[in-house]
Write a protein that holds these residues in place. Structure first.
Motif, PDB file in Angstrom:
ATOM      1  N   ASN A  66       0.902  -1.264   0.231  1.00  0.00           N
ATOM      2  CA  ASN A  66      -0.029   0.200   0.274  1.00  0.00           C
ATOM      3  C   ASN A  66       0.796   1.335  -0.031  1.00  0.00           C
ATOM      4  O   ASN A  66       0.712   2.836  -0.141  1.00  0.00           O
ATOM      5  N   LEU A  67       1.662   1.219   0.043  1.00  0.00           N
ATOM      6  CA  LEU A  67       3.418   2.752  -0.133  1.00  0.00           C
ATOM      7  C   LEU A  67       3.185   2.641  -1.627  1.00  0.00           C
ATOM      8  O   LEU A  67       3.072   2.335  -2.474  1.00  0.00           O
ATOM      9  N   PRO A  68       3.394   3.590  -1.781  1.00  0.00           N
ATOM     10  CA  PRO A  68       4.282   4.378  -2.437  1.00  0.00           C
ATOM     11  C   PRO A  68       5.571   3.631  -3.091  1.00  0.00           C
ATOM     12  O   PRO A  68       6.335   3.498  -2.405  1.00  0.00           O
ATOM     13  N   ASP A  69       6.068   3.366  -4.544  1.00  0.00           N
ATOM     14  CA  ASP A  69       6.277   2.995  -5.172  1.00  0.00           C
ATOM     15  C   ASP A  69       8.629   3.317  -4.327  1.00  0.00           C
ATOM     16  O   ASP A  69       9.707   2.108  -3.591  1.00  0.00           O
ATOM     17  N   ASN A  70       8.110   4.499  -4.350  1.00  0.00           N
ATOM     18  CA  ASN A  70       9.813   4.706  -3.783  1.00  0.00           C
ATOM     19  C   ASN A  70      10.077   4.832  -1.926  1.00  0.00           C
ATOM     20  O   ASN A  70      10.999   4.132  -1.822  1.00  0.00           O
ATOM     21  N   TYR A  71       8.755   5.056  -0.957  1.00  0.00           N
ATOM     22  CA  TYR A  71       9.073   4.741  -0.189  1.00  0.00           C
ATOM     23  C   TYR A  71       9.023   2.759  -0.004  1.00  0.00           C
ATOM     24  O   TYR A  71      10.307   2.434   0.312  1.00  0.00           O
ATOM     25  N   ARG A  72       8.319   1.559  -0.861  1.00  0.00           N
ATOM     26  CA  ARG A  72       8.481   0.063  -0.538  1.00  0.00           C
ATOM     27  C   ARG A  72       9.803   0.368  -1.331  1.00  0.00           C
ATOM     28  O   ARG A  72      10.385  -0.742  -0.351  1.00  0.00           O
ATOM     29  N   GLN A  73      10.659   0.476  -2.033  1.00  0.00           N
ATOM     30  CA  GLN A  73      11.724  -0.037  -2.847  1.00  0.00           C
ATOM     31  C   GLN A  73      12.721   0.828  -1.232  1.00  0.00           C
ATOM     32  O   GLN A  73      13.855  -0.437  -1.118  1.00  0.00           O
ATOM     33  N   THR A  74      12.701   1.747  -1.448  1.00  0.00           N
ATOM     34  CA  THR A  74      13.648   2.291  -0.155  1.00  0.00           C
ATOM     35  C   THR A  74      13.391   1.344   1.398  1.00  0.00           C
ATOM     36  O   THR A  74      14.921   0.572   1.796  1.00  0.00           O
ATOM     37  N   LEU A  75      12.607   1.154   2.015  1.00  0.00           N
ATOM     38  CA  LEU A  75      12.387   0.407   2.954  1.00  0.00           C
ATOM     39  C   LEU A  75      12.662  -1.281   2.651  1.00  0.00           C
ATOM     40  O   LEU A  75      13.407  -1.748   3.314  1.00  0.00           O
ATOM     41  N   THR A  76      12.548  -1.862   1.745  1.00  0.00           N
ATOM     42  CA  THR A  76      12.976  -2.958   0.622  1.00  0.00           C
ATOM     43  C   THR A  76      14.681  -3.246   0.817  1.00  0.00           C
ATOM     44  O   THR A  76      15.232  -4.201   1.369  1.00  0.00           O
ATOM     45  N   GLN A  77      15.240  -2.358   0.466  1.00  0.00           N
ATOM     46  CA  GLN A  77      16.453  -2.499   0.105  1.00  0.00           C
ATOM     47  C   GLN A  77      17.303  -2.055   1.512  1.00  0.00           C
ATOM     48  O   GLN A  77      18.448  -3.293   1.690  1.00  0.00           O
ATOM     49  N   HIS A  78      17.043  -1.271   2.454  1.00  0.00           N
ATOM     50  CA  HIS A  78      17.799  -1.363   3.571  1.00  0.00           C
ATOM     51  C   HIS A  78      16.849  -2.340   4.744  1.00  0.00           C
ATOM     52  O   HIS A  78      18.054  -2.701   4.676  1.00  0.00           O
ATOM     53  N   TYR A  79      16.058  -2.668   4.499  1.00  0.00           N
ATOM     54  CA  TYR A  79      16.084  -4.130   5.725  1.00  0.00           C
ATOM     55  C   TYR A  79      15.494  -4.990   5.164  1.00  0.00           C
ATOM     56  O   TYR A  79      15.751  -6.210   6.137  1.00  0.00           O
ATOM     57  N   TYR A  80      15.449  -5.338   3.924  1.00  0.00           N
ATOM     58  CA  TYR A  80      15.425  -7.041   3.375  1.00  0.00           C
ATOM     59  C   TYR A  80      16.473  -7.312   3.087  1.00  0.00           C
ATOM     60  O   TYR A  80      16.724  -8.563   3.094  1.00  0.00           O
ATOM     61  N   GLU A  81      16.922  -6.056   1.834  1.00  0.00           N
ATOM     62  CA  GLU A  81      18.658  -6.159   1.480  1.00  0.00           C
ATOM     63  C   GLU A  81      19.040  -6.235   1.962  1.00  0.00           C
ATOM     64  O   GLU A  81      20.415  -6.296   1.827  1.00  0.00           O
ATOM     65  N   GLN A  82      19.631  -5.172   3.156  1.00  0.00           N
ATOM     66  CA  GLN A  82      20.541  -4.958   3.814  1.00  0.00           C
ATOM     67  C   GLN A  82      21.395  -4.383   3.504  1.00  0.00           C
ATOM     68  O   GLN A  82      22.633  -4.363   3.649  1.00  0.00           O
ATOM     69  N   ARG A  83      21.460  -3.146   2.366  1.00  0.00           N
ATOM     70  CA  ARG A  83      21.938  -2.242   2.194  1.00  0.00           C
ATOM     71  C   ARG A  83      22.001  -0.762   2.584  1.00  0.00           C
ATOM     72  O   ARG A  83      20.993  -0.957   3.704  1.00  0.00           O
ATOM     73  N   SER A  84      23.547  -0.315   2.981  1.00  0.00           N
ATOM     74  CA  SER A  84      23.043   0.604   3.465  1.00  0.00           C
ATOM     75  C   SER A  84      22.698   1.846   2.825  1.00  0.00           C
ATOM     76  O   SER A  84      22.363   2.131   1.377  1.00  0.00           O
ATOM     77  N   LEU A  85      22.557   2.962   3.661  1.00  0.00           N
ATOM     78  CA  LEU A  85      22.705   3.776   3.494  1.00  0.00           C
ATOM     79  C   LEU A  85      23.058   5.108   2.040  1.00  0.00           C
ATOM     80  O   LEU A  85      22.261   5.185   1.118  1.00  0.00           O
ATOM     81  N   GLN A  86      24.390   4.770   2.121  1.00  0.00           N
ATOM     82  CA  GLN A  86      25.406   5.278   1.333  1.00  0.00           C
ATOM     83  C   GLN A  86      25.314   4.077   0.073  1.00  0.00           C
ATOM     84  O   GLN A  86      25.107   5.082  -1.201  1.00  0.00           O
ATOM     85  N   GLU A  87      24.924   3.503  -0.068  1.00  0.00           N
ATOM     86  CA  GLU A  87      24.374   1.968  -1.136  1.00  0.00           C
ATOM     87  C   GLU A  87      23.421   2.339  -2.261  1.00  0.00           C
ATOM     88  O   GLU A  87      23.283   2.430  -3.124  1.00  0.00           O
ATOM     89  N   ILE A  88      22.492   2.538  -1.140  1.00  0.00           N
ATOM     90  CA  ILE A  88      21.103   3.106  -1.739  1.00  0.00           C
ATOM     91  C   ILE A  88      21.340   4.423  -2.561  1.00  0.00           C
ATOM     92  O   ILE A  88      20.847   4.410  -3.627  1.00  0.00           O
ATOM     93  N   ALA A  89      22.250   5.273  -1.651  1.00  0.00           N
ATOM     94  CA  ALA A  89      22.069   6.760  -2.690  1.00  0.00           C
ATOM     95  C   ALA A  89      22.606   7.078  -3.152  1.00  0.00           C
ATOM     96  O   ALA A  89      22.387   7.399  -4.683  1.00  0.00           O
ATOM     97  N   SER A  90      24.379   6.062  -3.321  1.00  0.00           N
ATOM     98  CA  SER A  90      25.062   5.744  -4.977  1.00  0.00           C
ATOM     99  C   SER A  90      24.089   4.918  -6.131  1.00  0.00           C
ATOM    100  O   SER A  90      24.351   5.557  -6.844  1.00  0.00           O
ATOM    101  N   SER A  91      23.043   4.314  -6.089  1.00  0.00           N
ATOM    102  CA  SER A  91      22.246   2.826  -6.970  1.00  0.00           C
ATOM    103  C   SER A  91      21.588   4.190  -7.003  1.00  0.00           C
ATOM    104  O   SER A  91      20.743   4.243  -8.776  1.00  0.00           O
ATOM    105  N   ARG A  92      20.714   5.130  -6.677  1.00  0.00           N
ATOM    106  CA  ARG A  92      19.751   6.091  -7.189  1.00  0.00           C
ATOM    107  C   ARG A  92      20.265   7.241  -7.431  1.00  0.00           C
ATOM    108  O   ARG A  92      20.032   8.361  -7.742  1.00  0.00           O
ATOM    109  N   GLY A  93      21.749   7.832  -7.324  1.00  0.00           N
ATOM    110  CA  GLY A  93      22.061   8.697  -7.668  1.00  0.00           C
ATOM    111  C   GLY A  93      21.753  10.384  -7.173  1.00  0.00           C
ATOM    112  O   GLY A  93      21.813  10.881  -7.874  1.00  0.00           O
TER     113      GLY A  93
END
Length: 82
Positions: A16-43
């Motif tokens: 029920n979340l917007p895509d950007n929220y769902r993707q961010t939560l998934t990357q951080h909590y399920y994929e255990q990516r750091s904030l820096q990794e997520i930021a880098s992948s999104r520019g």
């Protein structure tokens, strides 16, 4: 609340979340990516992702609570009539 029920509620809340929220939560909590990794992948910056993650958590909390409350009120999926 059982573990399976909680997992189902989490999936429903995420859906029920917007895509950007769902993707961010998934990357951080399920994929255990750091904030820096997520930021880098999104520019973008780590600060922008930190802010986005905060807003995503708030939206998730609201969605989860709403779904859990509605299932608690009407566990069979039907409305109770007087």
């Amino acid at each position: 609340m059982e573990q399976q029920e909680t997992a189902e509620l989490v999936q429903m809340a995420l859906a029920n979340l917007p895509d950007n929220y769902r993707q961010t939560l998934t990357q951080h909590y399920y994929e255990q990516r750091s904030l820096q990794e997520i930021a880098s992948s999104r520019g973008t910056t780590e600060g922008a992702i930190k802010s986005l993650l905060h807003r995503a958590r708030l939206a998730f909390r609201t969605a989860f609570g709403t779904i859990a409350e509605s299932l608690h009120e009407f566990p069979s999926g039907r409305q109770v009539t007087s």
